[in-house]
Motif scaffolding. Structure first.
Motif, PDB file in Angstrom:
ATOM      1  N   ILE A   1       0.822  -2.722   1.134  1.00  0.00           N
ATOM      2  CA  ILE A   1       0.841  -1.694   2.175  1.00  0.00           C
ATOM      3  C   ILE A   1      -0.534  -1.043   2.170  1.00  0.00           C
ATOM      4  O   ILE A   1      -0.933  -0.410   1.195  1.00  0.00           O
TER       5      ILE A   1
ATOM      6  N   GLN B   1       0.240   4.653   3.553  1.00  0.00           N
ATOM      7  CA  GLN B   1      -0.906   4.281   4.387  1.00  0.00           C
ATOM      8  C   GLN B   1      -1.936   5.409   4.463  1.00  0.00           C
ATOM      9  O   GLN B   1      -3.128   5.159   4.399  1.00  0.00           O
TER      10      GLN B   1
ATOM     11  N   ALA C   1       4.907  -7.016   7.991  1.00  0.00           N
ATOM     12  CA  ALA C   1       4.135  -8.253   7.813  1.00  0.00           C
ATOM     13  C   ALA C   1       4.704  -9.319   8.741  1.00  0.00           C
ATOM     14  O   ALA C   1       5.754  -9.135   9.353  1.00  0.00           O
TER      15      ALA C   1
ATOM     16  N   TYR D   1       4.318  -7.688  -0.508  1.00  0.00           N
ATOM     17  CA  TYR D   1       3.507  -7.442   0.681  1.00  0.00           C
ATOM     18  C   TYR D   1       2.745  -6.128   0.484  1.00  0.00           C
ATOM     19  O   TYR D   1       3.368  -5.069   0.348  1.00  0.00           O
TER      20      TYR D   1
ATOM     21  N   THR E   1      -2.039  -1.869   7.768  1.00  0.00           N
ATOM     22  CA  THR E   1      -0.782  -2.608   7.888  1.00  0.00           C
ATOM     23  C   THR E   1      -0.071  -2.168   9.163  1.00  0.00           C
ATOM     24  O   THR E   1       0.144  -0.977   9.383  1.00  0.00           O
TER      25      THR E   1
END
Length: 172
Positions: A115, A168, A134, A113, A119
Motif C-alpha cells: 500500500i 497512503q 491492485a 500487495y 496505490t
C-alpha cells in the motif's frame, strides 16, 4: 498474533486489521450469456441421454459427462465460489495488504500487495463492501484480462478503507 506473522512482516510492520469475506452463496456468472448457454447445454445433454437410452447398451452414459459440466456451470459453481470465500482471510498492516487462501489442490497461499501513496483504491458498497487495491492478469476464454484484487464482501469496509487511506497519507 505476532507469532503467526514471524518471518512474514518487516520489523517495523504491524497488523492493523484482520477479517474475512462474508460467506454466502450468490449467483455470480462470468457473463450474462453464461446461464443461457449452459441451460441449453444441460438440456441438450438430457435430451441426448434420453434418446440414446432407447438404443442398446450403456451408450447413453456418455451424456453424463456433459450433464455434469452443465450442472456445475449452472448451479454448483456458485457453491464453489462460496467455498473459496470460506477459505480466504484478509490482513492489513501499516505497509501491505495480505490475502491468504487455502485449497485442497494448491494448499495454503499468501499474496502480499504493498500500500503506497500511488496505490489506486476502489470502493464498492452495498450490503457488504469490496475494496480494491491492485490488479492481476488472468486468462479467460483464451483472452488476457485485468482482474481487480482486494478485500471482497467485508462488513466493516468503510473503516478498513479509512485505514488504507491513512496508510497512503503516511507514505507521502
Amino acid at each position: 498474533m505476532r507469532d503467526e506473522w514471524t518471518g512474514l512482516l518487516d520489523k517495523d510492520e504491524e497488523v492493523l486489521w484482520q477479517g474475512a469475506p462474508k460467506v454466502r452463496v450468490r449467483i455470480e456468472w462470468d457473463s450474462p450469456m453464461h446461464p443461457f448457454f449452459f441451460l441449453f447445454f444441460t438440456g441438450f445433454s438430457v435430451f441426448w441421454m434420453v434418446m440414446a437410452s432407447k438404443g442398446p447398451g450403456p451408450f447413453w452414459m456418455f451424456g453424463l459427462i456433459f450433464f455434469g459440466v452443465g450442472i456445475y456451470n449452472l448451479v454448483l459453481v456458485h457453491f464453489w465460489k462460496a467455498n473459496v470465500r470460506r477459505n480466504t482471510h484478509y490482513t492489513l498492516t501499516n505497509k501491505r495488504a495480505f490475502i491468504a487462501t487455502k485449497s485442497a489442490w494448491k494448499g495454503k497461499q499468501l499474496q502480499s500487495y504493498p500500500i503506497r501513496s500511488d496505490t489506486t483504491l476502489g470502493l464498492s458498497e452495498g450490503d457488504l463492501t469490496t475494496i480494491t487495491f491492485a490488479t492481476t492478469t488472468k486468462v479467460v476464454n483464451r483472452q488476457t484480462v485485468q482482474v481487480d484484487v482486494g478485500f471482497e464482501d467485508i462488513e466493516d469496509g468503510r473503516d478498513v478503507y479509512a485505514m488504507i487511506r491513512q496508510i497512503q497519507e503516511q507514505g507521502e
